[in-house]
Design a protein around this motif. Structure first.
Motif, PDB file in Angstrom:
ATOM      1  N   SER A 233       0.564  -1.416   0.068  1.00  0.00           N
ATOM      2  CA  SER A 233      -0.538  -0.050   0.034  1.00  0.00           C
ATOM      3  C   SER A 233       1.055   0.987  -0.103  1.00  0.00           C
ATOM      4  O   SER A 233       2.054   0.896  -0.054  1.00  0.00           O
TER       5      SER A 233
ATOM      6  N   SER B 281      -3.223   5.012  -7.489  1.00  0.00           N
ATOM      7  CA  SER B 281      -2.356   6.972  -7.885  1.00  0.00           C
ATOM      8  C   SER B 281      -0.958   5.599  -7.770  1.00  0.00           C
ATOM      9  O   SER B 281       0.450   6.434  -7.968  1.00  0.00           O
TER      10      SER B 281
ATOM     11  N   SER C 243      -5.673  -1.363   5.693  1.00  0.00           N
ATOM     12  CA  SER C 243      -6.843  -1.421   6.191  1.00  0.00           C
ATOM     13  C   SER C 243      -7.685  -1.056   5.070  1.00  0.00           C
ATOM     14  O   SER C 243      -9.215  -1.526   5.379  1.00  0.00           O
TER      15      SER C 243
ATOM     16  N   GLN D 254      -9.140   3.959  -2.168  1.00  0.00           N
ATOM     17  CA  GLN D 254      -8.155   4.402  -3.073  1.00  0.00           C
ATOM     18  C   GLN D 254      -6.581   3.039  -3.210  1.00  0.00           C
ATOM     19  O   GLN D 254      -6.262   2.784  -4.769  1.00  0.00           O
TER      20      GLN D 254
HETATM   21  C1  LIG Z   1      -5.419  10.868  -3.852  1.00  0.00           C
HETATM   22  C2  LIG Z   1      -4.710   9.782  -2.860  1.00  0.00           C
HETATM   23  C3  LIG Z   1      -4.918   8.297  -3.644  1.00  0.00           C
HETATM   24  C4  LIG Z   1      -3.729   7.945  -2.752  1.00  0.00           C
HETATM   25  N1  LIG Z   1      -3.355   6.464  -3.706  1.00  0.00           N
HETATM   26  C5  LIG Z   1      -3.080   5.417  -2.387  1.00  0.00           C
HETATM   27  C6  LIG Z   1      -2.980   3.835  -3.670  1.00  0.00           C
HETATM   28  O1  LIG Z   1      -2.642   4.048  -4.716  1.00  0.00           O
HETATM   29  N2  LIG Z   1      -1.707   3.436  -2.913  1.00  0.00           N
HETATM   30  C7  LIG Z   1      -2.874   3.044  -1.698  1.00  0.00           C
HETATM   31  O2  LIG Z   1      -2.495   2.219  -0.883  1.00  0.00           O
HETATM   32  N3  LIG Z   1      -3.119   4.381  -0.807  1.00  0.00           N
HETATM   33  C8  LIG Z   1      -3.556   5.016  -1.544  1.00  0.00           C
HETATM   34  N4  LIG Z   1      -3.725   6.236  -0.893  1.00  0.00           N
HETATM   35  C9  LIG Z   1      -4.213   6.586   0.521  1.00  0.00           C
HETATM   36  C10 LIG Z   1      -5.147   5.836   1.105  1.00  0.00           C
HETATM   37  O3  LIG Z   1      -6.120   6.419   1.857  1.00  0.00           O
HETATM   38  C11 LIG Z   1      -4.522   5.338   2.656  1.00  0.00           C
HETATM   39  O4  LIG Z   1      -3.643   5.926   3.406  1.00  0.00           O
HETATM   40  C12 LIG Z   1      -3.566   3.853   2.894  1.00  0.00           C
HETATM   41  O5  LIG Z   1      -4.548   2.810   2.106  1.00  0.00           O
HETATM   42  C13 LIG Z   1      -3.622   3.323   3.790  1.00  0.00           C
HETATM   43  O6  LIG Z   1      -2.689   2.320   3.858  1.00  0.00           O
HETATM   44  P1  LIG Z   1      -2.901   0.761   4.793  1.00  0.00           P
HETATM   45  O7  LIG Z   1      -3.801   0.531   4.608  1.00  0.00           O
HETATM   46  O8  LIG Z   1      -1.012   0.352   4.921  1.00  0.00           O
HETATM   47  O9  LIG Z   1      -2.389   2.058   6.231  1.00  0.00           O
HETATM   48  P2  LIG Z   1      -3.593   2.205   6.992  1.00  0.00           P
HETATM   49  O10 LIG Z   1      -4.646   2.289   6.597  1.00  0.00           O
HETATM   50  O11 LIG Z   1      -2.382   2.183   8.112  1.00  0.00           O
HETATM   51  O12 LIG Z   1      -3.623   0.067   7.778  1.00  0.00           O
HETATM   52  C14 LIG Z   1      -3.139  -0.200   8.498  1.00  0.00           C
HETATM   53  C15 LIG Z   1      -3.794  -1.540   8.976  1.00  0.00           C
HETATM   54  O13 LIG Z   1      -2.751  -2.654   9.515  1.00  0.00           O
HETATM   55  C16 LIG Z   1      -3.371  -2.528  10.927  1.00  0.00           C
HETATM   56  N5  LIG Z   1      -2.442  -3.580  11.632  1.00  0.00           N
HETATM   57  C17 LIG Z   1      -1.432  -2.698  12.174  1.00  0.00           C
HETATM   58  N6  LIG Z   1      -0.571  -3.556  12.578  1.00  0.00           N
HETATM   59  C18 LIG Z   1      -0.406  -5.069  12.250  1.00  0.00           C
HETATM   60  C19 LIG Z   1      -0.464  -5.932  12.716  1.00  0.00           C
HETATM   61  N7  LIG Z   1       1.202  -6.476  13.341  1.00  0.00           N
HETATM   62  N8  LIG Z   1      -0.965  -7.122  11.993  1.00  0.00           N
HETATM   63  C20 LIG Z   1      -2.034  -7.140  11.258  1.00  0.00           C
HETATM   64  N9  LIG Z   1      -2.787  -5.840  10.962  1.00  0.00           N
HETATM   65  C21 LIG Z   1      -2.373  -5.241  11.490  1.00  0.00           C
HETATM   66  C22 LIG Z   1      -4.069  -1.775  11.310  1.00  0.00           C
HETATM   67  O14 LIG Z   1      -5.978  -2.205  11.494  1.00  0.00           O
HETATM   68  C23 LIG Z   1      -4.513  -1.001   9.431  1.00  0.00           C
HETATM   69  O15 LIG Z   1      -5.761  -1.804   9.425  1.00  0.00           O
HETATM   70  C24 LIG Z   1      -3.864   8.000  -1.657  1.00  0.00           C
HETATM   71  C25 LIG Z   1      -3.968   8.973  -1.310  1.00  0.00           C
HETATM   72  C26 LIG Z   1      -5.105   9.399  -1.310  1.00  0.00           C
HETATM   73  C27 LIG Z   1      -5.089  11.066  -0.860  1.00  0.00           C
END
Ligand SMILES: Cc1cc2nc3c(=O)[nH]c(=O)nc-3n(C[C@H](O)[C@H](O)[C@H](O)COP(=O)(O)OP(=O)(O)OC[C@H]3O[C@@H](n4cnc5c(N)ncnc54)[C@H](O)[C@@H]3O)c2cc1C
Lengths: 262, 322
Positions: free
Chosen positions: B237, B255, B270, B274
């Motif tokens: 991600s 993106s 999560s 996006q």
């Molecule tokens: C214009 C725009 C474009 C974007 N483009 C993209 C894109 O192309 N791709 C993208 O991915 N995002 C994109 N984003 C960002 C997106 O909105 C999120 O912020 C992002 O995807 C969150 O990444 P995540 O799920 O890794 O992190 P988080 O949302 O922080 O989630 C982390 C997850 O991990 C879990 N976790 C934590 N520790 C552990 C553990 N030890 N074991 C198991 N689970 C755990 C938590 O419970 C949580 O659910 C974009 C945002 C904008 C505004």
């Protein structure tokens, strides 16, 4: 260059489970850990780097209550020169336009060449930067992930779909909303926080800003949140239960069936 | 009710998928609305798009100008301010262009703005009721919007199922002459294409994808070991790329890259829209997350509530013993 960065104190979604309260009127706010909106940290870091390169100052501003002062101090510990807190009971319940109206009034109290906001915050609306630019009648670019200063203009890169970047030239003064990944926000240690602990942060209310209380706050909001609820998106996953060995055994069966193991 | 318009984006002469979604969203505002599409651009590509959009929309307004050749949101904003009626309801996709255009446009039109709308409940008098999500999709909200002086409504891509059966046989009107002054303080220079990385995640049948839950750069190795055991490739991600733990070409999402694997293992992700927007062809999704309320579990086929730092090594070991 005189730079203003708009920041917001938000519940830290990495540190909290966000849950709806009993009546659905709000999220459960007891014991929430708050922090600076993720995107704003990148905006402040970018402002500091520009200032360090070309001179000038960085001011951070927020609309909020007394507790929002802590995010201003944190960003000042990071390296911002000044902080401004816009606070007044009349500001409560403002929609995006209301917040932009207040920020506009704050901008007009200074003389800024560049105004930065985060690309979006906790409500995911991504609206304040674009609204503020339109109110100030200056150019705007969103989702900026590269800034080069070129005289009285900037060369900015906007992130677009597929990891591509759209390059633009933009004249100053302007407003840019900053996307994550543009830089690596520096670490803020306890020492930095202590250094700015006693710095005076001016508080401005509706009167100081010359804003008619009737054009902000809940009364003026065209867009209003009615309630919070837990989304039901799809049917949900089949949750694998049991001991870790049992879960792994079931998972491996699924993976074999779906071509997930070579 | 006020007239409803949809701004349609396009690339290489092909209208964006949102063209079909925005009209469905419009019908949820007013079932009987004759929705007008607006397309801007230049040259034969624009004509091609306008004609194609007329298969879905009863009326298409076409604005051709060199200034509109690349969809610079500042220029499009000026155009729309020049041509839209004061109380218009305008639908725009909530993508990188819509995010650039819409908030400022709503101010210039002096109308309301609702961002990133996931569903529309309907209109009561001059109040539109919609559903949005907050906190990365962890909670939803009902939101009301006063549309009496018009509104700009950004619609989340993928939320309104397109009806591809209809042929509207709409008319295309060339309105280029009405465009007015389109000068702005922002000039489009060029599009810089994404860099190609060492691996092509779009070609892999199986992806072990890691998110912020991986917590530390060193832990990426845990995912790599699992991927090696499975014959898979590691993707991620956005926060992982922002932290520079993996290169941009490994990012899945709007993106980043659009992937079409058979199996997608979302580990500590999560499930923001996006991110999920980059996954096509409904793969078999396995979600491993320590928070059972993570939105990813709503789109996954199989879910495991676990700490990935403990679970992934055990899974790797078990696969190694097969
Ligand atoms: C214009 C725009 C474009 C974007 N483009 C993209 C894109 O192309 N791709 C993208 O991915 N995002 C994109 N984003 C960002 C997106 O909105 C999120 O912020 C992002 O995807 C969150 O990444 P995540 O799920 O890794 O992190 P988080 O949302 O922080 O989630 C982390 C997850 O991990 C879990 N976790 C934590 N520790 C552990 C553990 N030890 N074991 C198991 N689970 C755990 C938590 O419970 C949580 O659910 C974009 C945002 C904008 C505004």
């Amino acid at each position: 260059m005189e730079i203003l960065v708009c920041v917001k104190r938000v519940p830290d979604t990495a540190e909290n489970e966000i849950e709806v309260n009993g009546s659905g009127s709000d999220i459960e706010r007891d014991d929430l850990v708050y922090s600076v909106n993720e995107w704003d940290n990148y905006a402040v870091e970018e402002a500091i780097q520009i200032r360090d390169n070309v001179g000038g100052s960085v001011t951070v501003v927020t609309v909020g209550d007394d507790e929002s002062e802590e995010v201003l101090r944190r960003e000042m510990a990071m390296g911002a020169d000044n902080g401004i807190l816009l606070t007044d009971d009349a500001f409560e319940g403002s929609d995006g336009k209301g917040i932009a109206t207040l920020l506009k009034a704050a901008v007009e109290k200074g003389k800024y060449d560049l105004i930065l906001t985060g690309a979006q915050a906790d409500d995911g609306a991504g609206q304040v930067g674009g609204m503020l630019a339109a109110m100030l009648d200056v150019p705007y670019a969103s989702l900026v992930n590269k800034i080069e200063v070129a005289g009285d203009k900037l060369k900015v890169g906007r992130e677009i779909e597929g990891g591509n970047q759209e390059m633009n030239e933009i004249s100053m003064p302007c407003v840019l909303s900053i996307q994550t990944g543009i830089n690596e926000p520096r670490y803020v240690g306890i020492r930095g926080i202590r250094k700015v602990a006693s710095v005076e942060i001016p508080e401005l209310g509706a009167g100081d800003l010359g804003v008619d209380a009737g054009v902000v706050g809940e009364g003026a909001a065209k867009v209003k949140r009615v309630d919070y609820f837990v989304p039901e998106l799809g049917e949900g996953a089949e949750m694998l239960e049991g001991s870790t060995e049992e879960i792994i055994a079931k998972l491996i069966e699924h993976l074999k069936a779906k071509g997930g193991l070579k | 009710m006020a007239d409803i318009y949809a701004y349609i984006t396009h690339r290489n002469g092909v209208a964006d998928d949102s063209a079909l979604e925005l009209i469905e969203a419009a019908k949820k505002i007013d079932a009987g609305a004759a929705v007008t599409a607006i397309v801007t651009g230049s040259g034969s590509e624009l004509d091609q798009v306008a004609d194609a959009v007329a298969a879905t929309y009863p009326k298409v307004l076409k604005y051709a100008s060199d200034a509109l050749a690349y969809p610079n949101a500042e220029v499009v904003c000026k155009l729309l301010v020049n041509v839209l009626p004061a109380d218009a309801i305008l639908l725009v996709a909530h993508d990188t262009f819509g995010m650039d255009l819409s908030p400022g446009l709503s101010i210039k039109l002096d109308s309301a703005f609702v961002s990133d709308v996931a569903d529309i409940e309907g209109v009561d008098g001059s109040t539109l009721k919609v559903i949005r999500q907050e906190y990365s999709g962890m909670v939803s909200t009902h939101v009301t919007c006063d549309i009496s002086a018009g509104a700009v409504i950004n619609v989340r891509p993928g939320c309104f199922a397109p009806d591809e059966s209809k042929s509207a046989g709409g008319t295309v009107e060339d309105k280029s002459g009405d465009a007015g002054d389109l000068s702005t303080g922002r000039t489009f220079l060029e599009v810089v294409e994404a860099e190609v990385g060492d691996v092509d995640i779009t070609k892999s049948d199986v992806l072990v994808s890691v998110g912020r839950g991986i917590e530390d750069e060193e832990n990426i190795e845990i995912a790599q070991e699992l991927a090696d055991a499975m014959g898979a490739v590691v993707s991620c991600s956005r926060p992982i790329v922002d932290a520079k733990w993996l290169e941009k070409s490994r990012q899945v999402g709007t993106s980043g890259q659009t992937v079409k694997p058979k199996v997608y293992m979302a580990c500590g992700i999560s499930g923001s829209f996006q991110h999920m927007g980059g996954i096509k062809g409904s793969p078999f999704i396995v979600a491993i997350n320590k928070n059972v309320k993570a939105p990813i579990f709503q789109v996954a086929d199989v879910g495991i509530e676990a700490d990935i730092l403990e679970f992934l090594p055990e899974l790797t070991e078990a696969i190694g013993e097969l």
